[in-house]
Design a protein around this motif. Structure first.
Motif, PDB file in Angstrom:
ATOM      1  N   TRP A 223     -80.722  26.473  23.552  1.00 18.74           N
ATOM      2  CA  TRP A 223     -80.073  25.454  22.728  1.00 18.74           C
ATOM      3  C   TRP A 223     -79.167  24.571  23.587  1.00 18.74           C
ATOM      4  N   VAL A 224     -79.115  23.311  23.251  1.00 18.53           N
ATOM      5  CA  VAL A 224     -78.254  22.370  23.956  1.00 18.53           C
ATOM      6  C   VAL A 224     -77.052  21.990  23.098  1.00 18.53           C
ATOM      7  N   ALA A 225     -77.307  21.600  21.860  1.00 16.95           N
ATOM      8  CA  ALA A 225     -76.237  21.149  20.960  1.00 16.95           C
ATOM      9  C   ALA A 225     -75.683  22.340  20.189  1.00 16.95           C
ATOM     10  N   VAL A 226     -74.617  22.941  20.698  1.00 12.29           N
ATOM     11  CA  VAL A 226     -74.010  24.123  20.076  1.00 12.29           C
ATOM     12  C   VAL A 226     -72.553  23.806  19.734  1.00 12.29           C
ATOM     13  N   THR A 227     -72.173  24.035  18.493  1.00 16.95           N
ATOM     14  CA  THR A 227     -70.799  23.832  18.031  1.00 16.95           C
ATOM     15  C   THR A 227     -70.222  25.176  17.610  1.00 16.95           C
ATOM     16  N   VAL A 228     -69.036  25.509  18.107  1.00 13.88           N
ATOM     17  CA  VAL A 228     -68.368  26.765  17.760  1.00 13.88           C
ATOM     18  C   VAL A 228     -67.358  26.498  16.648  1.00 13.88           C
ATOM     19  N   ALA A 229     -67.547  27.149  15.516  1.00 13.68           N
ATOM     20  CA  ALA A 229     -66.618  27.001  14.391  1.00 13.68           C
ATOM     21  C   ALA A 229     -65.300  27.704  14.684  1.00 13.68           C
ATOM     22  N   ASP A 230     -64.263  27.309  13.965  1.00 15.95           N
ATOM     23  CA  ASP A 230     -62.945  27.922  14.138  1.00 15.95           C
ATOM     24  C   ASP A 230     -62.885  29.337  13.577  1.00 15.95           C
ATOM     25  N   GLY A 231     -63.869  29.722  12.809  1.00 19.20           N
ATOM     26  CA  GLY A 231     -63.909  31.062  12.222  1.00 19.20           C
ATOM     27  C   GLY A 231     -65.241  31.286  11.555  1.00 19.20           C
ATOM     28  N   ALA A 232     -65.392  32.467  10.952  1.00 16.80           N
ATOM     29  CA  ALA A 232     -66.655  32.811  10.301  1.00 16.80           C
ATOM     30  C   ALA A 232     -66.622  32.569   8.796  1.00 16.80           C
ATOM     31  N   ASP A 233     -65.498  32.081   8.273  1.00 19.25           N
ATOM     32  CA  ASP A 233     -65.408  31.828   6.833  1.00 19.25           C
ATOM     33  C   ASP A 233     -66.160  30.543   6.494  1.00 19.25           C
ATOM     34  N   ASP A 234     -66.467  30.372   5.220  1.00 17.77           N
ATOM     35  CA  ASP A 234     -67.283  29.250   4.784  1.00 17.77           C
ATOM     36  C   ASP A 234     -66.618  27.902   5.059  1.00 17.77           C
ATOM     37  N   THR A 235     -65.312  27.821   4.891  1.00 15.18           N
ATOM     38  CA  THR A 235     -64.613  26.558   5.131  1.00 15.18           C
ATOM     39  C   THR A 235     -64.731  26.135   6.588  1.00 15.18           C
ATOM     40  N   ALA A 236     -64.568  27.092   7.499  1.00 18.24           N
ATOM     41  CA  ALA A 236     -64.688  26.790   8.926  1.00 18.24           C
ATOM     42  C   ALA A 236     -66.116  26.392   9.287  1.00 18.24           C
ATOM     43  N   LEU A 237     -67.094  27.066   8.706  1.00 20.03           N
ATOM     44  CA  LEU A 237     -68.490  26.734   8.984  1.00 20.03           C
ATOM     45  C   LEU A 237     -68.844  25.351   8.436  1.00 20.03           C
ATOM     46  N   LEU A 238     -68.328  25.030   7.267  1.00 18.65           N
ATOM     47  CA  LEU A 238     -68.574  23.710   6.689  1.00 18.65           C
ATOM     48  C   LEU A 238     -68.006  22.611   7.596  1.00 18.65           C
ATOM     49  N   ALA A 239     -66.771  22.811   8.067  1.00 17.84           N
ATOM     50  CA  ALA A 239     -66.147  21.824   8.949  1.00 17.84           C
ATOM     51  C   ALA A 239     -66.938  21.685  10.257  1.00 17.84           C
ATOM     52  N   ALA A 240     -67.426  22.805  10.789  1.00 18.51           N
ATOM     53  CA  ALA A 240     -68.191  22.763  12.033  1.00 18.51           C
ATOM     54  C   ALA A 240     -69.528  22.051  11.832  1.00 18.51           C
ATOM     55  N   LEU A 241     -70.154  22.248  10.691  1.00 16.68           N
ATOM     56  CA  LEU A 241     -71.400  21.549  10.402  1.00 16.68           C
ATOM     57  C   LEU A 241     -71.176  20.042  10.328  1.00 16.68           C
ATOM     58  N   GLU A 242     -70.099  19.642   9.668  1.00 15.46           N
ATOM     59  CA  GLU A 242     -69.792  18.210   9.593  1.00 15.46           C
ATOM     60  C   GLU A 242     -69.559  17.644  10.992  1.00 15.46           C
ATOM     61  N   GLN A 243     -68.849  18.408  11.815  1.00 14.29           N
ATOM     62  CA  GLN A 243     -68.589  17.974  13.191  1.00 14.29           C
ATOM     63  C   GLN A 243     -69.884  17.863  13.987  1.00 14.29           C
ATOM     64  N   ALA A 244     -70.756  18.867  13.854  1.00 11.38           N
ATOM     65  CA  ALA A 244     -72.010  18.868  14.600  1.00 11.38           C
ATOM     66  C   ALA A 244     -72.903  17.706  14.180  1.00 11.38           C
ATOM     67  N   LEU A 245     -72.965  17.424  12.890  1.00  8.02           N
ATOM     68  CA  LEU A 245     -73.811  16.336  12.404  1.00  8.02           C
ATOM     69  C   LEU A 245     -73.246  14.982  12.807  1.00  8.02           C
ATOM     70  N   GLU A 246     -71.932  14.858  12.820  1.00  8.42           N
ATOM     71  CA  GLU A 246     -71.308  13.617  13.269  1.00  8.42           C
ATOM     72  C   GLU A 246     -71.593  13.373  14.748  1.00  8.42           C
ATOM     73  N   ARG A 247     -71.547  14.454  15.516  1.00  8.98           N
ATOM     74  CA  ARG A 247     -71.845  14.355  16.948  1.00  8.98           C
ATOM     75  C   ARG A 247     -73.303  13.955  17.171  1.00  8.98           C
ATOM     76  N   GLN A 248     -74.199  14.488  16.342  1.00  9.08           N
ATOM     77  CA  GLN A 248     -75.612  14.118  16.428  1.00  9.08           C
ATOM     78  C   GLN A 248     -75.800  12.624  16.180  1.00  9.08           C
ATOM     79  N   LYS A 249     -75.088  12.129  15.190  1.00  9.84           N
ATOM     80  CA  LYS A 249     -75.211  10.714  14.819  1.00  9.84           C
ATOM     81  C   LYS A 249     -74.722   9.832  15.971  1.00  9.84           C
ATOM     82  N   ASP A 250     -73.628  10.239  16.624  1.00 10.62           N
ATOM     83  CA  ASP A 250     -73.093   9.464  17.742  1.00 10.62           C
ATOM     84  C   ASP A 250     -74.059   9.459  18.922  1.00 10.62           C
TER      85      ASP A 250
END
Length: 251
Positions: A223-250
């Motif tokens: 894998w090349v595009a790997v984002t590490v969430a701040d935690g394993a809870d759903d809120t942290a995973l949601l924020a990491a997904l938004e970050q990863a998708l935003e990075r993809q768009k850029d």
């Protein structure tokens, strides 16, 4: 509604029943979600809990809570100080009516718990660790070095969820935007289950993980595009997904 999640195709790989809440959160934000567990969690036969009450009981994961509390039912062993290795485990304990003495508020894992000043078992005190079979056992050695008396209770084990990753043809025909993997074992299960076509499909997606250890294993796998969430809870995973998708768009 977050633009980054609208129509995003996201693969969740947590064990059955453990990704439902995150799936609902993503769907409510317009994402398209495919849940395909790569691990199954099975309870181990109930073992006799320690007869002597510990000074601390430590729960290693939400699964340790799910299967450990019934094993300890009626023993009174969780009436004292209770520690959780992360916010997700603490939340599971709170939902079960157990008061948590200390847990990391962000991130998680043995190192995070050991860094909490309130987790302070003294030499000669007894610590009972509720955990799964196997695992890295990163908590035990530092506690033993303190002179703590350790007892352990394994209450579940991880098993492969299936022989093959079942990806519908209509999903496989369209680019996957992101996948979520929450453990090295889950990553290994994903790699073992995926057909060559499914493997290419998922490895072209952004990957969200919960620790640098899982990230390192993912990068080693390709894998090349790997984002590490701040935690394993759903809120942290949601924020990491938004970050990863935003990075993809850029990109």
């Amino acid at each position: 509604m977050s633009r980054g999640l609208v129509d995003a195709r996201i693969l969740l790989t947590r064990p059955a029943g453990q990704a439902a809440a995150l799936g609902r959160m993503l769907a409510s934000r317009g994402a398209l979600v495919l849940q395909r567990p790569t691990l199954a969690i099975e309870p181990l036969p109930v073992q006799a809990p320690p007869t002597r009450k510990p000074d601390w009981v430590v729960f290693i994961s939400p699964n340790a809570v799910r299967y450990g509390l019934p094993a300890l039912a009626g023993s009174g062993l969780v009436a004292g100080a209770v520690a959780a290795v992360g916010p997700g485990t603490a939340s599971a304990l709170n939902q079960a009516g157990v008061t948590v003495t200390v847990a990391p508020t962000r991130g998680g894992g043995a190192e995070a718990l050991l860094a909490e000043p309130a987790f302070d078992p003294a030499p000669g005190q007894r610590v009972l660790i509720i955990r799964g079979e196997g695992g890295r056992r990163r908590l035990q050695a530092p506690l033993q070095a303190r002179g703590v008396i350790l007892e352990e209770l394994a209450v579940y084990r991880r098993m492969p969820a299936a022989c093959r990753l079942d990806v519908p043809d209509d999903w496989l025909a369209v680019q996957l935007d992101a996948a979520v993997v929450t453990s090295v074992a889950g990553l290994q299960g994903l790699l073992a289950m995926a057909t060559p076509a499914a493997l290419e499909w998922v490895m072209d997606a952004a990957l969200v993980v919960v620790s640098e250890r899982v990230a390192a294993a993912a990068r080693q796998a390709g894998w090349v595009a790997v984002t590490v969430a701040d935690g394993a809870d759903d809120t942290a995973l949601l924020a990491a997904l938004e970050q990863a998708l935003e990075r993809q768009k850029d990109d």
